[in-house]
Design a protein around this motif. Structure first.
Motif, PDB file in Angstrom:
ATOM      1  N   GLU A  75       0.916  -1.098  -0.171  1.00 10.21           N
ATOM      2  CA  GLU A  75       0.153  -0.067  -0.153  1.00 10.21           C
ATOM      3  C   GLU A  75       0.866   1.268  -0.232  1.00 10.21           C
ATOM      4  O   GLU A  75       2.080   1.038   0.690  1.00 10.21           O
ATOM      5  CB  GLU A  75      -1.003   0.000   1.111  1.00 10.21           C
ATOM      6  CG  GLU A  75      -1.779   1.110   1.061  1.00 10.21           C
ATOM      7  CD  GLU A  75      -2.949   0.992   2.171  1.00 10.21           C
ATOM      8  OE1 GLU A  75      -3.685   2.142   2.695  1.00 10.21           O
ATOM      9  OE2 GLU A  75      -3.452   0.097   2.464  1.00 10.21           O
ATOM     10  N   THR A  76       0.595   1.960  -0.844  1.00 13.95           N
ATOM     11  CA  THR A  76       1.225   3.525  -0.743  1.00 13.95           C
ATOM     12  C   THR A  76       0.352   4.617  -1.427  1.00 13.95           C
ATOM     13  O   THR A  76      -0.946   4.421  -1.626  1.00 13.95           O
ATOM     14  CB  THR A  76       2.577   3.305  -1.726  1.00 13.95           C
ATOM     15  OG1 THR A  76       3.494   4.365  -1.590  1.00 13.95           O
ATOM     16  CG2 THR A  76       2.105   2.975  -3.348  1.00 13.95           C
ATOM     17  N   ASP A  77       0.846   5.681  -1.493  1.00 14.58           N
ATOM     18  CA  ASP A  77       0.146   7.058  -1.860  1.00 14.58           C
ATOM     19  C   ASP A  77       0.303   7.109  -3.391  1.00 14.58           C
ATOM     20  O   ASP A  77       1.192   6.397  -4.020  1.00 14.58           O
ATOM     21  CB  ASP A  77       0.453   8.119  -1.172  1.00 14.58           C
ATOM     22  CG  ASP A  77       1.826   8.491  -1.555  1.00 14.58           C
ATOM     23  OD1 ASP A  77       2.159   9.222  -2.285  1.00 14.58           O
ATOM     24  OD2 ASP A  77       2.765   8.197  -0.750  1.00 14.58           O
ATOM     25  N   ALA A  78      -0.591   7.830  -4.116  1.00 20.41           N
ATOM     26  CA  ALA A  78      -0.583   7.943  -5.327  1.00 20.41           C
ATOM     27  C   ALA A  78       1.027   8.588  -5.969  1.00 20.41           C
ATOM     28  O   ALA A  78       1.373   8.049  -6.813  1.00 20.41           O
ATOM     29  CB  ALA A  78      -1.604   8.999  -5.820  1.00 20.41           C
ATOM     30  N   ALA A  85       6.439   3.487 -10.653  1.00 18.43           N
ATOM     31  CA  ALA A  85       6.153   2.964 -11.756  1.00 18.43           C
ATOM     32  C   ALA A  85       7.226   3.726 -12.684  1.00 18.43           C
ATOM     33  O   ALA A  85       7.448   3.168 -13.840  1.00 18.43           O
ATOM     34  CB  ALA A  85       4.687   3.268 -11.935  1.00 18.43           C
ATOM     35  N   THR A  86       7.300   4.972 -12.539  1.00 17.41           N
ATOM     36  CA  THR A  86       8.234   5.695 -13.801  1.00 17.41           C
ATOM     37  C   THR A  86       9.587   5.814 -13.492  1.00 17.41           C
ATOM     38  O   THR A  86      10.455   6.022 -14.403  1.00 17.41           O
ATOM     39  CB  THR A  86       7.933   7.103 -13.756  1.00 17.41           C
ATOM     40  OG1 THR A  86       8.155   7.677 -12.434  1.00 17.41           O
ATOM     41  CG2 THR A  86       6.348   7.370 -14.146  1.00 17.41           C
ATOM     42  N   GLY A  87      10.242   5.022 -12.337  1.00 12.90           N
ATOM     43  CA  GLY A  87      11.647   4.931 -12.094  1.00 12.90           C
ATOM     44  C   GLY A  87      12.162   6.136 -11.408  1.00 12.90           C
ATOM     45  O   GLY A  87      13.272   5.857 -11.362  1.00 12.90           O
ATOM     46  N   SER A  88      11.365   7.137 -11.096  1.00 17.10           N
ATOM     47  CA  SER A  88      11.987   8.267 -10.326  1.00 17.10           C
ATOM     48  C   SER A  88      12.313   7.988  -8.883  1.00 17.10           C
ATOM     49  O   SER A  88      12.870   8.714  -8.221  1.00 17.10           O
ATOM     50  CB  SER A  88      11.083   9.505 -10.937  1.00 17.10           C
ATOM     51  OG  SER A  88       9.841   9.139 -10.163  1.00 17.10           O
ATOM     52  N   LEU A  89      11.859   6.951  -8.391  1.00 21.16           N
ATOM     53  CA  LEU A  89      12.188   6.499  -7.057  1.00 21.16           C
ATOM     54  C   LEU A  89      12.206   4.793  -7.070  1.00 21.16           C
ATOM     55  O   LEU A  89      11.337   4.247  -7.666  1.00 21.16           O
ATOM     56  CB  LEU A  89      10.668   6.819  -6.275  1.00 21.16           C
ATOM     57  CG  LEU A  89      10.766   6.455  -4.673  1.00 21.16           C
ATOM     58  CD1 LEU A  89      11.901   7.126  -3.880  1.00 21.16           C
ATOM     59  CD2 LEU A  89       9.452   6.615  -4.044  1.00 21.16           C
ATOM     60  N   SER A  90      13.168   4.557  -6.601  1.00 20.36           N
ATOM     61  CA  SER A  90      13.464   2.994  -6.181  1.00 20.36           C
ATOM     62  C   SER A  90      12.662   2.596  -4.814  1.00 20.36           C
ATOM     63  O   SER A  90      12.317   3.250  -4.050  1.00 20.36           O
ATOM     64  CB  SER A  90      14.827   2.870  -6.019  1.00 20.36           C
ATOM     65  OG  SER A  90      15.556   3.240  -4.796  1.00 20.36           O
ATOM     66  N   TRP A  91      12.358   1.228  -5.201  1.00 26.81           N
ATOM     67  CA  TRP A  91      11.639   0.591  -4.140  1.00 26.81           C
ATOM     68  C   TRP A  91      12.303   0.764  -3.086  1.00 26.81           C
ATOM     69  O   TRP A  91      11.833   1.005  -1.997  1.00 26.81           O
ATOM     70  CB  TRP A  91      11.662  -1.083  -4.487  1.00 26.81           C
ATOM     71  CG  TRP A  91      10.826  -1.751  -3.668  1.00 26.81           C
ATOM     72  CD1 TRP A  91      11.291  -2.429  -2.679  1.00 26.81           C
ATOM     73  CD2 TRP A  91       9.406  -1.781  -3.450  1.00 26.81           C
ATOM     74  NE1 TRP A  91      10.299  -3.213  -1.719  1.00 26.81           N
ATOM     75  CE2 TRP A  91       9.200  -2.812  -2.635  1.00 26.81           C
ATOM     76  CE3 TRP A  91       8.247  -1.399  -4.284  1.00 26.81           C
ATOM     77  CZ2 TRP A  91       7.781  -3.302  -2.047  1.00 26.81           C
ATOM     78  CZ3 TRP A  91       7.086  -1.765  -3.814  1.00 26.81           C
ATOM     79  CH2 TRP A  91       6.758  -2.687  -2.780  1.00 26.81           C
ATOM     80  N   THR A  92      13.869   0.404  -2.718  1.00 24.71           N
ATOM     81  CA  THR A  92      14.530   0.515  -1.517  1.00 24.71           C
ATOM     82  C   THR A  92      14.205   2.059  -1.168  1.00 24.71           C
ATOM     83  O   THR A  92      14.143   2.047   0.242  1.00 24.71           O
ATOM     84  CB  THR A  92      16.088   0.001  -1.977  1.00 24.71           C
ATOM     85  OG1 THR A  92      15.958  -0.932  -2.697  1.00 24.71           O
ATOM     86  CG2 THR A  92      16.699   0.275  -0.660  1.00 24.71           C
ATOM     87  N   GLY A  98       9.706   5.181   4.330  1.00 21.64           N
ATOM     88  CA  GLY A  98       8.687   4.842   4.917  1.00 21.64           C
ATOM     89  C   GLY A  98       7.461   5.353   4.019  1.00 21.64           C
ATOM     90  O   GLY A  98       6.460   5.648   4.614  1.00 21.64           O
ATOM     91  N   LEU A  99       7.587   5.349   2.601  1.00 23.21           N
ATOM     92  CA  LEU A  99       6.504   5.719   1.687  1.00 23.21           C
ATOM     93  C   LEU A  99       5.608   4.678   1.391  1.00 23.21           C
ATOM     94  O   LEU A  99       4.611   4.879   0.657  1.00 23.21           O
ATOM     95  CB  LEU A  99       7.176   6.435   0.846  1.00 23.21           C
ATOM     96  CG  LEU A  99       8.081   7.711   0.901  1.00 23.21           C
ATOM     97  CD1 LEU A  99       8.797   8.120  -0.269  1.00 23.21           C
ATOM     98  CD2 LEU A  99       7.298   8.840   1.466  1.00 23.21           C
ATOM     99  N   LEU A 100       5.939   3.332   1.830  1.00 19.39           N
ATOM    100  CA  LEU A 100       5.121   2.356   1.390  1.00 19.39           C
ATOM    101  C   LEU A 100       5.052   1.381   2.420  1.00 19.39           C
ATOM    102  O   LEU A 100       5.969   1.423   3.152  1.00 19.39           O
ATOM    103  CB  LEU A 100       5.289   1.491   0.003  1.00 19.39           C
ATOM    104  CG  LEU A 100       6.919   1.136  -0.021  1.00 19.39           C
ATOM    105  CD1 LEU A 100       6.959  -0.327   0.508  1.00 19.39           C
ATOM    106  CD2 LEU A 100       7.288   1.043  -1.545  1.00 19.39           C
ATOM    107  N   ARG A 101       4.000   0.629   2.723  1.00 18.85           N
ATOM    108  CA  ARG A 101       3.978  -0.592   3.356  1.00 18.85           C
ATOM    109  C   ARG A 101       3.746  -1.902   2.577  1.00 18.85           C
ATOM    110  O   ARG A 101       2.900  -1.839   1.654  1.00 18.85           O
ATOM    111  CB  ARG A 101       2.473  -0.435   4.376  1.00 18.85           C
ATOM    112  CG  ARG A 101       2.839   0.688   5.350  1.00 18.85           C
ATOM    113  CD  ARG A 101       1.570   0.939   6.450  1.00 18.85           C
ATOM    114  NE  ARG A 101       0.319   1.223   5.771  1.00 18.85           N
ATOM    115  CZ  ARG A 101      -0.253   2.218   5.247  1.00 18.85           C
ATOM    116  NH1 ARG A 101       0.757   3.342   5.523  1.00 18.85           N
ATOM    117  NH2 ARG A 101      -1.236   2.388   4.598  1.00 18.85           N
ATOM    118  N   ALA A 102       4.678  -3.039   2.911  1.00 14.50           N
ATOM    119  CA  ALA A 102       4.702  -4.114   2.153  1.00 14.50           C
ATOM    120  C   ALA A 102       4.783  -5.033   3.180  1.00 14.50           C
ATOM    121  O   ALA A 102       5.697  -5.313   4.033  1.00 14.50           O
ATOM    122  CB  ALA A 102       5.864  -4.055   1.273  1.00 14.50           C
TER     123      ALA A 102
END
Length: 119
Positions: A75-78, A85-92, A98-102
């Motif tokens: 879960e994450t924000d838009a 999705a566009t690659g401007s931010l990495s998953w890591t 703390g921008l997502l909860r997995a």
């Protein structure tokens, strides 16, 4: 059963990506577009990706669930979803900030991101 998401037309995606600032309508278009791309590229039901209040999809091959919470949830924000999705931010980086909860097995979407090539 909810309607399946569909990728947006390329021109609409380009226009929404280049808009500054983005309207809520453009944000909604991009969120749904990239969720649809993920779902099409990695069909399955082992991970539910949620971007409230816009949409959620189930994707990634693996254990299929039929009721309740799937075995893995992201879960994450838009803004974060669009950046991933566009690659401007990495998953890591998103996880570290703390921008997502997995949670759950297969909840790491880094092998599937970014979604921009061929989108």
């Amino acid at each position: 059963m909810p309607a399946r998401l569909r990728p947006a037309p390329a021109e609409a995606v380009r226009d929404a990506l280049s808009a500054s600032p983005r309207s809520d309508e453009q944000t909604r278009l991009l969120v749904k577009h990239y969720l649809a791309v993920l779902e099409a590229r990695e069909p399955g039901r082992s991970v539910e990706v949620r971007v409230p209040p816009y949409a959620a999809v189930q994707a990634i091959p693996g254990v299929r669930h039929t009721r309740g919470t799937p075995p893995a949830v992201v879960e994450t924000d838009a803004s974060t979803w669009i950046a991933l999705a566009t690659g401007s931010l990495s998953w890591t980086a998103a996880e570290a900030a703390g921008l997502l909860r997995a949670s759950g097995e297969r909840a790491d979407l880094s092998p599937y991101l970014p979604l921009t090539s061929g989108a």
